[in-house]
Design an enzyme around this catalytic site. Structure first.
Site, PDB file in Angstrom:
ATOM      1  N   ILE A  12     -60.005  66.174  35.337  1.00 41.99           N
ATOM      2  CA  ILE A  12     -60.808  65.950  36.611  1.00 41.99           C
ATOM      3  C   ILE A  12     -62.041  66.086  36.480  1.00 41.99           C
ATOM      4  O   ILE A  12     -62.764  65.360  37.161  1.00 41.99           O
ATOM      5  CB  ILE A  12     -60.110  66.840  37.367  1.00 41.99           C
ATOM      6  CG1 ILE A  12     -58.389  66.798  37.585  1.00 41.99           C
ATOM      7  CG2 ILE A  12     -60.526  67.155  38.750  1.00 41.99           C
ATOM      8  CD1 ILE A  12     -57.835  67.786  38.220  1.00 41.99           C
ATOM      9  N   GLY A  36     -61.049  69.437  27.056  1.00 40.33           N
ATOM     10  CA  GLY A  36     -61.644  68.478  27.400  1.00 40.33           C
ATOM     11  C   GLY A  36     -62.127  67.679  26.056  1.00 40.33           C
ATOM     12  O   GLY A  36     -62.006  68.053  24.913  1.00 40.33           O
ATOM     13  N   ASP A  51     -68.015  78.991  26.229  1.00 44.13           N
ATOM     14  CA  ASP A  51     -66.655  79.500  26.744  1.00 44.13           C
ATOM     15  C   ASP A  51     -66.649  80.516  28.010  1.00 44.13           C
ATOM     16  O   ASP A  51     -67.625  81.361  27.883  1.00 44.13           O
ATOM     17  CB  ASP A  51     -66.116  80.362  25.429  1.00 44.13           C
ATOM     18  CG  ASP A  51     -64.521  80.536  25.920  1.00 44.13           C
ATOM     19  OD1 ASP A  51     -64.249  81.136  26.919  1.00 44.13           O
ATOM     20  OD2 ASP A  51     -63.480  79.790  25.018  1.00 44.13           O
ATOM     21  N   ALA A  73     -62.270  74.964  35.094  1.00 42.69           N
ATOM     22  CA  ALA A  73     -61.982  75.445  33.834  1.00 42.69           C
ATOM     23  C   ALA A  73     -60.681  76.339  33.720  1.00 42.69           C
ATOM     24  O   ALA A  73     -60.556  77.170  32.677  1.00 42.69           O
ATOM     25  CB  ALA A  73     -63.125  76.009  33.103  1.00 42.69           C
ATOM     26  N   PHE A  75     -56.717  77.453  33.311  1.00 42.23           N
ATOM     27  CA  PHE A  75     -55.547  76.631  33.150  1.00 42.23           C
ATOM     28  C   PHE A  75     -54.511  76.352  34.187  1.00 42.23           C
ATOM     29  O   PHE A  75     -54.696  77.117  35.225  1.00 42.23           O
ATOM     30  CB  PHE A  75     -54.697  77.880  32.104  1.00 42.23           C
ATOM     31  CG  PHE A  75     -55.482  78.137  30.799  1.00 42.23           C
ATOM     32  CD1 PHE A  75     -56.057  77.031  30.028  1.00 42.23           C
ATOM     33  CD2 PHE A  75     -55.264  79.297  30.302  1.00 42.23           C
ATOM     34  CE1 PHE A  75     -57.056  77.297  28.841  1.00 42.23           C
ATOM     35  CE2 PHE A  75     -55.947  79.649  29.231  1.00 42.23           C
ATOM     36  CZ  PHE A  75     -56.714  78.810  28.378  1.00 42.23           C
ATOM     37  N   TYR A 140     -49.337  80.705  38.005  1.00 39.86           N
ATOM     38  CA  TYR A 140     -50.552  79.708  38.154  1.00 39.86           C
ATOM     39  C   TYR A 140     -51.173  79.887  39.639  1.00 39.86           C
ATOM     40  O   TYR A 140     -52.338  79.946  39.960  1.00 39.86           O
ATOM     41  CB  TYR A 140     -50.325  78.298  37.836  1.00 39.86           C
ATOM     42  CG  TYR A 140     -51.140  77.568  38.078  1.00 39.86           C
ATOM     43  CD1 TYR A 140     -52.595  77.192  37.656  1.00 39.86           C
ATOM     44  CD2 TYR A 140     -50.754  76.538  39.097  1.00 39.86           C
ATOM     45  CE1 TYR A 140     -53.327  76.343  38.188  1.00 39.86           C
ATOM     46  CE2 TYR A 140     -51.516  75.664  39.540  1.00 39.86           C
ATOM     47  CZ  TYR A 140     -53.003  75.582  39.094  1.00 39.86           C
ATOM     48  OH  TYR A 140     -53.673  74.499  39.637  1.00 39.86           O
ATOM     49  N   PHE A 168     -53.329  68.712  45.705  1.00 43.34           N
ATOM     50  CA  PHE A 168     -51.964  68.507  45.654  1.00 43.34           C
ATOM     51  C   PHE A 168     -51.646  68.155  43.845  1.00 43.34           C
ATOM     52  O   PHE A 168     -52.244  68.756  43.362  1.00 43.34           O
ATOM     53  CB  PHE A 168     -51.330  67.905  46.724  1.00 43.34           C
ATOM     54  CG  PHE A 168     -51.323  68.848  47.665  1.00 43.34           C
ATOM     55  CD1 PHE A 168     -49.757  69.069  48.304  1.00 43.34           C
ATOM     56  CD2 PHE A 168     -52.150  69.345  48.639  1.00 43.34           C
ATOM     57  CE1 PHE A 168     -49.593  69.856  49.526  1.00 43.34           C
ATOM     58  CE2 PHE A 168     -52.063  70.448  49.429  1.00 43.34           C
ATOM     59  CZ  PHE A 168     -50.668  70.789  49.856  1.00 43.34           C
ATOM     60  N   ASP A 284     -40.634  76.189  40.679  1.00 42.97           N
ATOM     61  CA  ASP A 284     -40.725  74.739  41.231  1.00 42.97           C
ATOM     62  C   ASP A 284     -40.572  74.388  42.610  1.00 42.97           C
ATOM     63  O   ASP A 284     -39.068  74.753  42.685  1.00 42.97           O
ATOM     64  CB  ASP A 284     -40.397  73.648  40.436  1.00 42.97           C
ATOM     65  CG  ASP A 284     -41.295  73.012  39.182  1.00 42.97           C
ATOM     66  OD1 ASP A 284     -42.598  73.847  39.168  1.00 42.97           O
ATOM     67  OD2 ASP A 284     -40.895  72.358  38.207  1.00 42.97           O
TER      68      ASP A 284
END
Length: 328
Positions: A12, A36, A51, A73, A75, A140, A168, A284
């Protein structure tokens, strides 16, 4: 404007960098290249290898003087976050706080943050708007939700103006074909489909076939990455001109099931794409679709490339180009 894009060598991030440069902004990429690719960097960019978990790296970067920064950046694998929450705590939470503290120490008070629809969790109604309750169903999403809350406090206490862009499901590749560096170890649906179509995987897994949806598989709102990149540019303009923060949902407003995406990919690629239906993953939700009405109202944003054929077609071209160059 002079902008630091943290995570700008990623999937992205590289599209965001391209969109910012197209509007005349000066862009510097800050990345540790853990996911990346140098291939995604443009010759006209500045690049800082660093970092977000190393405060000295961030301090030296922001000391160069930037008008704004974009943070991409974190996860992002929902399933992994349920297995290794400590990894996501360190990188997403501690890393983001370190970024904001370094930015403020050097007078950089405008921030665009890649948040996520995962902040909402199991939908109480559809489509999801910005007022929907935020009850993340995976760790997450919890980290993204908490970062949004921290940004609100930094706005109140330190004058840090932010745009939280709740993606989304990001998908697709640069329609111009300029960007085609592939994600490393992808977990999202479309790259997994493409890897299977290319023979990089013998078979893909579909997690869950017994959801309460039209074909039993999860339904998601897929938005093209170039549309997301455009929203970053517009969001930066908004917080700069209005001196106020905002949080907006970014989706195509169309739900596509896993099986529908898989069948469309088979049609477009002409490949068999073997798939095995397996047990659900924890965390999910069955369906997530957005309304992007607020983004249209505030940012003048609407998706241009987020139809299913463009999503799959641009991704397939990127994979073909990448694999062709590897063979050459």
């Amino acid at each position: 404007m002079n902008i630091l894009v943290i995570g700008g060598a990623g999937y992205i991030g590289s599209h965001v960098v391209k969109a910012l440069m197209a509007k005349g902004h000066a862009v510097t990429v800050f990345d540790n290249l853990s996911s990346g690719l140098l291939q995604n960097l443009f010759a006209r960019n500045g690049f800082i290898a660093g970092d977000i978990l190393h405060p000295d790296d961030l301090d030296k970067a922001f000391a160069r003087g930037f008008d704004a920064f974009v943070h991409l950046a974190a996860f992002k694998a929902a399933g992994e976050s349920m297995l290794t929450p400590e990894k996501y705590s360190l990188n997403n939470l501690s890393g983001t706080i370190a970024i904001m503290n370094a930015a403020l120490a050097h007078g950089c008070t405008r921030m665009v943050f890649s948040s996520s629809a995962a902040v909402f969790g199991e939908p109480q109604y559809l489509p999801i708007d910005e007022r929907h309750p935020k009850q993340p169903a995976n760790y997450y999403g919890f980290t993204k939700y908490n970062i949004e809350e921290i940004m609100q406090w930094y706005d109140r206490l330190k004058g840090l103006r932010f745009a939280a862009l709740r993606y989304f499901n990001a998908a697709g590749y640069d329609p111009d074909g300029e960007l085609y560096g592939l994600e490393q170890n992808p977990a999202n649906l479309l790259p997994v489909i493409m890897e299977t179509a290319c023979g990089m995987r013998a078979e893909m897994k579909v997690f869950g076939s017994d959801y309460d949806t039209r074909d039993g598989t999860c339904i998601r709102d897929y938005v093209h990455v170039s549309d997301l990149a455009d929203a970053h540019v517009r969001a930066l303009d908004y917080i700069t001109k209005n001196d106020r923060s905002l949080a907006v949902n970014l989706g195509s407003e169309t739900g596509t099931s896993v099986t529908e995406m898989l069948e469309a990919a088979r049609r477009i690629t002409g490949k068999e794409i073997p798939a095995a239906y397996v047990e659900r993953r924890p965390g999910d939700p069955a369906e997530l679709t957005a309304t992007s009405a607020y983004a249209r109202e505030t940012l003048g944003w609407s998706p241009r490339y987020s139809d299913i054929d463009t999503l799959i077609g641009t991704t397939w071209k990127a994979y073909q180009k990448y694999l062709h160059e590897r063979k050459a």
